[in-house]
Design a protein around this motif. Structure first.
Motif: not given
Length: 219
Positions: A169-179, A187-197
């Motif tokens: 929790t000391d880092i964000t998802i953006e920090d994680l990706i930059n690491e 370069n690494i990018k999240i293009s899309r996501f979908v959640r199913f409930l």
């Protein structure tokens, strides 16, 4: 003998990679002034800045899925990189799994980042905050600051990149990706996501027990 490197050459490499001046100079010296090899050298050491890679094309990668215990929440996410070589690396695959789990753990997240949030949603949030009773009697300039702060907080809640990483929790998802960008040199990018409930959008039968018994008797 140490190769002499001009300041202009060092500056050019720094512009291309975002690495420090001394790191660029050392990389050029160790590669006899070959700028391509110097860039690779900086990547291997994780010194090339993630920001310098953000505009590079990402056409490879993978689609990762995650099904939460109980099989009532499922996530699919597309994570992209520049080459198939990096897509096959265990670090990249672990990153995709962690992001999928993060999405499952954050039901309030709806967008990849803040700049992806439509203006209509932002305006809607501003309208909601402006109508709240607890600020109506405050001075106009104070109201503006309160609304701004609350809207920013809400946008952060909606943005995946602004979430604190569930495993650190000391880092964000953006920090994680930059690491990982610095580690893998692409370069690494999240293009899309979908959640199913499970059952989402399906009208549930709320008939109570007494009604059920009554219907059974009538039949």
């Amino acid at each position: 003998m140490v190769t002499e490197i001009s300041a202009q050459f060092v500056k050019e490499l720094r512009t291309m990679t975002g690495a420090g001046m001394m790191d660029c100079k050392k990389a050029l010296q160790e590669t006899d002034g070959n700028i391509d090899k110097a860039i690779e050298h900086l990547r291997q050491k994780g010194l090339a800045s993630a920001s310098k890679k953000s505009g590079r094309r990402t056409a490879e990668g993978l689609i990762e899925s995650y099904i939460h215990a109980g099989s009532k929440i499922g996530v699919m996410v597309e994570l992209n990189c520049e080459t198939d070589f990096v897509a096959r690396r265990i670090e990249f695959q672990e990153l995709a799994k962690n992001i999928a789990m993060q999405i499952a753990a954050c039901p309030q997240v709806e967008y990849i980042d803040i700049k992806s949030i439509p203006l209509s949603i932002i305006d809607q949030e501003k309208a909601i905050e402006s109508a709240k009773d607890d600020i109506c009697n405050k001075p106009a300039d104070v109201q503006v600051q309160i609304i701004k702060g609350r809207v920013e907080k809400r946008l952060n809640e909606l943005s995946l990149m602004n979430q604190s990483f569930i495993r650190n929790t000391d880092i964000t998802i953006e920090d994680l990706i930059n690491e990982k960008i610095s580690l893998m040199g692409e370069n690494i990018k999240i293009s899309r996501f979908v959640r199913f409930l499970l059952g989402e959008g399906i009208e549930r039968n709320e008939q109570n027990f007494s009604e059920e018994v009554a219907n059974m008797i009538k039949s």
